[in-house]
Design a protein around this motif. Sequence first.
Motif, PDB file in Angstrom:
ATOM      1  N   ALA A   1       0.801  -1.220   0.000  1.00 33.42           N
ATOM      2  CA  ALA A   1       0.000   0.000   0.000  1.00 33.42           C
ATOM      3  C   ALA A   1       0.836   1.274   0.000  1.00 33.42           C
ATOM      4  O   ALA A   1       0.314   2.360  -0.221  1.00 33.42           O
ATOM      5  CB  ALA A   1      -0.931   0.005   1.211  1.00 33.42           C
ATOM      6  N   GLY A   2       2.127   1.156   0.245  1.00 35.33           N
ATOM      7  CA  GLY A   2       2.986   2.327   0.284  1.00 35.33           C
ATOM      8  C   GLY A   2       3.564   2.545   1.670  1.00 35.33           C
ATOM      9  O   GLY A   2       3.286   1.766   2.582  1.00 35.33           O
TER      10      GLY A   2
ATOM     11  N   ASP B   1       2.209  -2.492   4.588  1.00 35.73           N
ATOM     12  CA  ASP B   1       3.160  -1.384   4.664  1.00 35.73           C
ATOM     13  C   ASP B   1       4.383  -1.736   3.815  1.00 35.73           C
ATOM     14  O   ASP B   1       5.098  -2.688   4.113  1.00 35.73           O
ATOM     15  CB  ASP B   1       3.541  -1.186   6.137  1.00 35.73           C
ATOM     16  CG  ASP B   1       4.625  -0.142   6.366  1.00 35.73           C
ATOM     17  OD1 ASP B   1       5.231   0.348   5.397  1.00 35.73           O
ATOM     18  OD2 ASP B   1       4.877   0.177   7.548  1.00 35.73           O
ATOM     19  N   SER B   2       4.623  -0.973   2.758  1.00 36.86           N
ATOM     20  CA  SER B   2       5.713  -1.296   1.838  1.00 36.86           C
ATOM     21  C   SER B   2       7.091  -1.154   2.477  1.00 36.86           C
ATOM     22  O   SER B   2       8.032  -1.853   2.076  1.00 36.86           O
ATOM     23  CB  SER B   2       5.629  -0.416   0.583  1.00 36.86           C
ATOM     24  OG  SER B   2       4.461  -0.703  -0.153  1.00 36.86           O
ATOM     25  N   LEU B   3       7.249  -0.257   3.434  1.00 33.09           N
ATOM     26  CA  LEU B   3       8.538  -0.136   4.109  1.00 33.09           C
ATOM     27  C   LEU B   3       8.789  -1.333   5.022  1.00 33.09           C
ATOM     28  O   LEU B   3       9.925  -1.784   5.181  1.00 33.09           O
ATOM     29  CB  LEU B   3       8.600   1.165   4.927  1.00 33.09           C
ATOM     30  CG  LEU B   3       8.485   2.477   4.153  1.00 33.09           C
ATOM     31  CD1 LEU B   3       8.779   3.660   5.073  1.00 33.09           C
ATOM     32  CD2 LEU B   3       9.396   2.506   2.947  1.00 33.09           C
ATOM     33  N   ARG B   4       7.718  -1.872   5.589  1.00 31.33           N
ATOM     34  CA  ARG B   4       7.900  -3.031   6.468  1.00 31.33           C
ATOM     35  C   ARG B   4       8.341  -4.269   5.682  1.00 31.33           C
ATOM     36  O   ARG B   4       8.949  -5.180   6.236  1.00 31.33           O
ATOM     37  CB  ARG B   4       6.622  -3.332   7.244  1.00 31.33           C
ATOM     38  CG  ARG B   4       6.875  -4.237   8.446  1.00 31.33           C
ATOM     39  CD  ARG B   4       5.623  -4.565   9.223  1.00 31.33           C
ATOM     40  NE  ARG B   4       4.939  -3.383   9.695  1.00 31.33           N
ATOM     41  CZ  ARG B   4       3.900  -3.424  10.533  1.00 31.33           C
ATOM     42  NH1 ARG B   4       3.443  -4.597  10.963  1.00 31.33           N
ATOM     43  NH2 ARG B   4       3.307  -2.318  10.911  1.00 31.33           N
TER      44      ARG B   4
ATOM     45  N   TYR C   1      -0.155   7.659   0.403  1.00 33.00           N
ATOM     46  CA  TYR C   1       0.649   8.717  -0.201  1.00 33.00           C
ATOM     47  C   TYR C   1       1.212   9.609   0.907  1.00 33.00           C
ATOM     48  O   TYR C   1       0.468  10.063   1.774  1.00 33.00           O
ATOM     49  CB  TYR C   1      -0.189   9.588  -1.135  1.00 33.00           C
ATOM     50  CG  TYR C   1      -0.760   8.875  -2.340  1.00 33.00           C
ATOM     51  CD1 TYR C   1       0.055   8.088  -3.156  1.00 33.00           C
ATOM     52  CD2 TYR C   1      -2.099   9.006  -2.674  1.00 33.00           C
ATOM     53  CE1 TYR C   1      -0.468   7.444  -4.269  1.00 33.00           C
ATOM     54  CE2 TYR C   1      -2.620   8.367  -3.796  1.00 33.00           C
ATOM     55  CZ  TYR C   1      -1.805   7.590  -4.585  1.00 33.00           C
ATOM     56  OH  TYR C   1      -2.316   6.958  -5.680  1.00 33.00           O
ATOM     57  N   LEU C   2       2.524   9.890   0.856  1.00 36.74           N
ATOM     58  CA  LEU C   2       3.128  10.779   1.839  1.00 36.74           C
ATOM     59  C   LEU C   2       3.547  12.110   1.240  1.00 36.74           C
ATOM     60  O   LEU C   2       4.054  12.969   1.945  1.00 36.74           O
ATOM     61  CB  LEU C   2       4.353  10.108   2.483  1.00 36.74           C
ATOM     62  CG  LEU C   2       4.056   8.863   3.328  1.00 36.74           C
ATOM     63  CD1 LEU C   2       5.339   8.349   3.969  1.00 36.74           C
ATOM     64  CD2 LEU C   2       3.019   9.174   4.405  1.00 36.74           C
ATOM     65  N   ARG C   3       3.329  12.277  -0.056  1.00 33.86           N
ATOM     66  CA  ARG C   3       3.630  13.570  -0.676  1.00 33.86           C
ATOM     67  C   ARG C   3       2.632  13.829  -1.790  1.00 33.86           C
ATOM     68  O   ARG C   3       2.131  12.912  -2.429  1.00 33.86           O
ATOM     69  CB  ARG C   3       5.062  13.613  -1.217  1.00 33.86           C
ATOM     70  CG  ARG C   3       5.347  12.780  -2.421  1.00 33.86           C
ATOM     71  CD  ARG C   3       6.419  13.419  -3.337  1.00 33.86           C
ATOM     72  NE  ARG C   3       7.683  13.674  -2.709  1.00 33.86           N
ATOM     73  CZ  ARG C   3       8.817  13.031  -2.997  1.00 33.86           C
ATOM     74  NH1 ARG C   3       8.813  12.064  -3.890  1.00 33.86           N
ATOM     75  NH2 ARG C   3       9.938  13.364  -2.416  1.00 33.86           N
TER      76      ARG C   3
END
Length: 229
Positions: free
Chosen positions: A64-65, A94-97, A213-215
């Motif tokens: 999901a990002g 969570d894509s970072l995880r 989305y973070l930006r």
Amino acid sequence: MTRLLAFDTSTEVMSIALVHEGGTLQVEAAGGAQASARLIPEILALLARAGCRLAALDAIAFGAGPGAFTGLRTACSVAQGLALGAGKPVLPIDSLRIVAQDAAGTAGFDGWVAMDARMDEVYAARYRRDESGWQVLDAPALWTLPALNARWAAEPPRRVAGSALAAFGARLATGEAVCHPQTSSRAGALAVLAREAWQAGAALDAARALPVYLRDKVALTTAEREAAR
């Protein structure tokens, strides 16, 4: 036996995993601009290899990002379309995880994931994994290099994983941290997280699938690129 389809296109690598009674099948291929055209054919080919029908799945997991804007939209829209068509729930991951899970392997993890967000910025989050599972110590956020370096100077990281290590090199002040600049198997890590999310009851109605989305701004203007030079 749980059957889960999971995929992530948040980076330049397109990762797909199918968890079924025969084990876990994985595919990793070039992503980026190619993901929107290749994702569905690769998914159908993987299902065919396993002799598994879409209707036989329990859920569909997707990265999901945060991550690449187009990649996030691709994964979310494909997950939502397949899930709605098959009457299945979705599992946002969570894509970072995914990167943290890959770095953790079968051991624990206590550190940061830092992914190149382009425009001299980083998507970063801090996680810990122990016998109780995953904990989010710092939620995914968009950082400038000076801000992230200042944070790490005040609280030096033990471990750092992610593409920002290669992208920014010495400009990223990792100190004495153990670094993992590359993932060994994003698809394998994604499969682990999808199984855990399913077991934790994290499934959602497909209509609620949303990217993270973070930006809002996804590229520099020509004038901004010239000024940066």
